[in-house]
Scaffold this motif. Sequence first.
Motif: not given
Length: 272
Positions: A85-89, A105-107, A120-131
């Motif tokens: 919750p509240g993570a910067r991604c 919250t997307l940086l 700001t360093v993100p709290d979470v790296v979110v990986v979706g689909g490649a391209g």
Amino acid sequence: MESVRAVLIDIDGVLTVSWEPLPGAVEALRRIRASGLGVALVTNTTSRTRASIATTLSGAGFPVDAEDILTAPAVTAAYLAERHPGARCTLLNSGDIAEDLAGVTLLDDTDTGADSDTDTVPDVVVVGGAGPEFGYAALNRAFGHLQRGARLVAMHRNLYWRTDRGLQLDSGAFLLGLERAARTEAEITGKPAPAFFETALARLGVGPGEALMVGDDIESDVLAAQRTGITGVLVKTGKYLPESHRAASGEPDHVLDSFADLPALLDAAAGR
């Protein structure tokens, strides 16, 4: 099978390839709808929003709307809200899926470079689909964030998918490298995560023993669903490969040539 009340259906490689309907798929889904079974389209597709997918499918004749579709991005948004919750991604993905990431919250990753000590360093790296976005610079930025303590959340582990140009690399191939290099393990939100299937069942109001999952990925779609108690049906379209079938960690409950054959299977099970 005689107790089936709902059908979970993968989209890419099952209903369509490169968003073009596979032979017999539209009519098969219409027959399933007419039989009164609940339907949920469950997809790891990360290049389009639910609304965009629904518009494309309905335009091709499929009887679906956005409420019938459960995507990995939508499940990821709920997962992040619950677990981080509240993570910067920061998002590494091909396609605009911000609409399905409501509340996240997307940086701007260009403002979180590994060489900057003021950004700001993100709290979470979110990986979706490649391209095309999965180039060296983007992957190296993600690697830098992970070294600085960011968590790694991935929407799926798919290594490839099928298009009208053949098999194409997907983000799972890059995810393996990030995990090894950063000495971390991704938290997976889409298929084959059990929570993904559980969310679909909850939406339909059925239990695992009352549902059937149809997919072209033997591991992520079919066997993963079977491990949650859902009947699994593998179709020999999309990314299906005989060698992957032979090398799989288990055996599907049913194997069909295509989704067009599903109504006959359901009719036989129901004694119709």
